[in-house]
Design an enzyme around this catalytic site. Structure first.
Site, PDB file in Angstrom:
ATOM      1  N   PRO A 131      13.881  31.742  49.640  1.00 58.85           N
ATOM      2  CA  PRO A 131      13.462  32.871  50.687  1.00 58.85           C
ATOM      3  C   PRO A 131      13.044  32.326  51.947  1.00 58.85           C
ATOM      4  CG  PRO A 131      12.072  32.761  49.083  1.00 58.85           C
ATOM      5  CD  PRO A 131      12.783  31.731  48.423  1.00 58.85           C
ATOM      6  N   GLU A 132      12.959  31.060  52.162  1.00 55.48           N
ATOM      7  CA  GLU A 132      12.293  30.424  53.499  1.00 55.48           C
ATOM      8  C   GLU A 132      12.825  31.334  54.648  1.00 55.48           C
ATOM      9  OE1 GLU A 132      11.499  27.899  50.050  1.00 55.48           O
ATOM     10  OE2 GLU A 132      13.007  28.691  50.767  1.00 55.48           O
TER      11      GLU A 132
END
Length: 218
Positions: A131-132
């Site tokens: 999810p960066e």
């Protein structure tokens, strides 16, 4: 205590244990894992290591609260980055096989921790995700490990979209070696770990180094 240590016969099980933070990797947990792996490597009665997570998931990834605190201190941030690098390098440096046993959420840096192990066993409920992008965090820690396992287009898709990869797809992509029922996870991982512990320590290190030098994952 941020890490549980249990010996199952000749296999040492190291369980991430920060339930209040979903086993997010902060400096304390990273340091404890590095120390525990080094201790297991030095222990004559330990043939292999399994990394697992306590609670509902393996790891929520990097501790974002810690990241925010370190943002204003460049020297501290660099020290923390070096610790992350040391953690991801630790399994490959060991003269014993290291198996990740993952379930539930396997996120970001937690996914990288799993993939840096020699083998991965996933429960049927495991979900890998990166999810960066949603946090506008450049994936400098997770991208290299993911790229070792996937081609560039698959790697880009997972990093850019942050979509979750269920256990069956992770197996098809060769991110994991086995998918098993949740209740069988630790037993399956321990069996695989012990079965892979036939070589002596120096031969094991040479094999890992050879595979690492090839550009392919161990």
């Amino acid at each position: 205590m941020v890490l549980q240590v249990e010996d199952r016969g000749r296999v040492r099980v190291l369980r991430l244990d920060r339930p209040e933070k979903r086993n997010a990797l902060n400096a304390g947990l990273c340091a404890a894992l590095v120390e525990a792996m080094q201790a297991a490597d030095a222990a004559a009665d330990v043939a292999a290591v399994v990394l697992a997570g306590a609670g509902p998931g393996f790891s929520a990834g990097a501790d974002l609260g810690e990241r925010a605190v370190l943002a204003a201190d460049e020297a501290a941030r660099q020290r923390r980055s070096a610790l992350s690098d040391a953690l991801l390098a630790a399994p490959a440096a060991m003269g014993k096989p290291v198996v990740a046993a993952v379930h539930g959420a396997v996120v970001g840096a937690g996914a990288s921790l799993a993939l840096c192990c020699d083998l991965v066993v996933a429960a049927e409920d495991a979900r890998f995700s990166y999810p960066e992008a949603r946090h506008d965090i450049f994936p400098s820690l997770v991208a290299p490990m993911l790229l070792r396992h996937l081609g560039p287009k698959d790697c880009f898709e997972l990093l850019a979209t942050g979509r979750a990869v269920e256990a069956a797809e992770a197996r098809a992509l060769r991110l994991v070696n086995q998918v098993v029922p949740r209740e069988a996870l630790i037993d399956a991982a321990c069996a695989l770990a012990e079965g892979a512990a036939l070589y002596g320590a120096e031969s094991m290190r040479r094999i890992k180094a050879m595979i690492g030098a090839s550009g392919l994952t161990t």
